[in-house]
Scaffold this motif. Structure first.
Motif, PDB file in Angstrom:
ATOM      1  N   ASP A 170     -41.001 -39.600 -79.222  1.00  0.00           N
ATOM      2  CA  ASP A 170     -42.110 -40.539 -79.070  1.00  0.00           C
ATOM      3  C   ASP A 170     -43.137 -40.037 -78.055  1.00  0.00           C
ATOM      4  N   TYR A 173     -31.212 -47.296 -78.276  1.00  0.00           N
ATOM      5  CA  TYR A 173     -32.429 -46.735 -77.696  1.00  0.00           C
ATOM      6  C   TYR A 173     -32.618 -47.381 -76.326  1.00  0.00           C
ATOM      7  N   ALA A 233     -39.778 -42.600 -83.233  1.00  0.00           N
ATOM      8  CA  ALA A 233     -39.070 -42.093 -82.056  1.00  0.00           C
ATOM      9  C   ALA A 233     -38.406 -40.758 -82.332  1.00  0.00           C
ATOM     10  N   THR A 236     -37.726 -42.505 -72.527  1.00  0.00           N
ATOM     11  CA  THR A 236     -36.781 -43.021 -73.500  1.00  0.00           C
ATOM     12  C   THR A 236     -35.639 -42.038 -73.716  1.00  0.00           C
ATOM     13  N   SER A 292     -40.197 -47.097 -80.019  1.00  0.00           N
ATOM     14  CA  SER A 292     -40.929 -46.018 -79.357  1.00  0.00           C
ATOM     15  C   SER A 292     -41.317 -46.382 -77.932  1.00  0.00           C
TER      16      SER A 292
END
Length: 465
Positions: free
Chosen positions: A251, A435, A311, A364, A272
């Motif tokens: 992302d 995530y 992502a 992330t 994302s």
């Protein structure tokens, strides 16, 4: 994994992807969707892909649809060639999943099928295509991969990567030789091929295992590389690591690439990085469910200088951009653009790490628990989302307190600390995905590891199905 038709087309165990099943789905696609001038077919490097591609070709020809066989090519290269010819396409690939599984991806002459097309294909399974009086012609196209490379070389210019030493983790990616060709054509001082394999290796660029990350860092140090690149098996998801061996999340590649091509509107799933909003560089950011059909639907609803990304890093360009030269649109997941755009900007920024450092401080990380039956994964997520108490109990071992939740796709919770956890059953594999987002890479990595452990414990405590 029983064969399943959905967001990524048809997927299943190779032993269950029988010629009859494959022919039925291809026939339903041909009946329900336009093919324009014919059907282009491509495949990845799995051992099972050539035979499945032959079934696809024979089914289409028997239905009177002319077939163009592009051989082993990346998915975005096949899509580019088919759209340029005004034809439909079928890509034989299981993407990043293991070699004992495979699948089909379907394309209209305008690009990927939509959710409405999926429903029409499923409805057409009970109404097979009548055979044509005689088989339609079969031709071969060996230029699709080169055209995909040429598109980017024209856009970035022959000296875009001058002076850079770049490694290519080839593994079994169908894109490997084309990636090497593109890097050389763009002026790299050295292109070092690494880890080529004649056996299929499943590489998920969204969840790179720790062992693979260590190998990437070792390669970069050994060969004094400025970066290392790779893709998943069918070449529609990018992998890019900086000079320190750190893999840059997909992302973040999307954010950087969107800015590089001059996008005004960005469409991206809820999973994302939230830095795309925090940066203030784009007029509008649209959030969707996970999956390229949802991203494409969002892009179609917001025409103009619009891009999409996921992502996993797959980037969709919805307009003709201009860099050193024109870059035609390609509204399907592409790996080459989100690798080359950051690399081309890295020199002026002082390296990839410095370029990434300019992005908002949101980081992330993602991974998954494998071999989790879909029903069990969905039940766990539904239980966490049903009432505040189970969610609070899930977050307590992580030292987090729940805040606002988002049920767009799975369960995404913004904790009181500002960190984010998003739990979601995979749509195309027996996996439970997690995530996370935090204020720095170490915090994100720690939260991910601890979150997976807590999810694993929760699955063990669930009553038997």
């Amino acid at each position: 994994m029983a064969p399943r038709f959905g967001t990524s087309g048809l997927r299943g165990l190779v032993t269950e992807l029988t010629p009859e099943l494959v022919a039925a789905h291809v026939g339903a696609f041909l009946r329900a969707c336009p093919q324009g001038t014919g059907l282009f077919i491509g495949r990845d490097l799995r051992p099972s892909s050539p035979a499945l591609a032959q079934v696809v070709a024979e089914t289409a020809r028997r239905a009177g649809v002319p077939v163009t066989d592009c051989g082993a090519v990346p998915t975005p290269a096949l899509a580019l060639a088919a759209m340029g010819a005004g034809a439909g396409a079928v890509m034989v690939t299981g993407s990043h999943i293991p070699a004992d599984r495979n699948g089909l991806k379907f394309y209209l002459p305008t690009g990927e099928i939509t959710k409405a097309d999926e429903a029409a294909i499923l409805a057409a399974l009970d109404h097979p295509m009548p055979p044509a009086p005689e088989p339609a012609p079969l031709s071969r196209d060996t230029t699709a991969g080169a055209a995909w490379v040429r598109r980017s070389v024209t856009a970035f210019g022959a000296d875009a990567l001058a002076g850079l030493r770049v490694g290519v983790w080839s593994h079994s990616a169908v894109s490997r030789d084309l990636m090497i060709a593109a890097l050389r054509a763009l002026g790299c001082a050295a292109v070092v091929e690494l880890g080529r394999s004649e056996e299929f290796i499943p590489v998920d660029t969204e969840a790179v295992p720790e062992g693979a990350r260590r190998q990437i860092a070792d390669w970069i140090a050994e060969h004094r590389l400025d970066a290392l690149v790779s893709t998943d098996g069918d070449g529609d998801r990018p992998l890019l690591a900086d000079a320190e061996g750190r893999v840059i999340p997909g992302d973040l590649l999307g954010q950087i690439t969107a800015a590089a091509v001059g996008a005004e509107v960005v469409v991206t799933p809820v999973s994302s990085n939230s830095g795309v909003e925090a940066g203030g560089r784009f007029r509008r950011v649209i959030r969707t469910r996970i999956g390229s059909p949802f991203v494409i639907a969002g892009m179609e609803a917001a025409p103009g200088r619009t891009v999409g990304y996921e992502a996993n890093g797959g980037f969709l360009l919805g307009f003709e951009a201009r860099l050193a030269g024109p870059l035609p649109p390609l509204p399907t997941r592409d790996s080459l653009l989100p690798i080359l755009a950051p690399l081309s900007r890295a020199r002026a920024a002082g390296g990839l790490a410095a370029l990434v450092g300019r992005e908002p401080d949101r980081f992330t990380a993602s991974d998954r628990l494998e071999e989790v039956p879909a029903e069990r994964a969905r039940a766990l997520v539904a239980g966490l989302a049903a009432q505040p108490e189970p969610l609070a109990a899930f977050l307590a071992p992580l030292g987090e307190v729940p805040g606002p939740t988002d049920l767009t796709d799975g369960l995404r919770v913004t904790c009181a600390s500002g960190r984010i956890l998003h739990v979601r059953p995979s749509g195309n594999a027996p996996e439970l995905r997690l995530y996370v987002e935090a204020e720095n890479p170490d915090a994100a990595g720690s939260l991910l590891a601890r979150g997976l452990a807590v999810l694993g414990q929760a699955l063990v405590k669930m009553p038997p199905a």
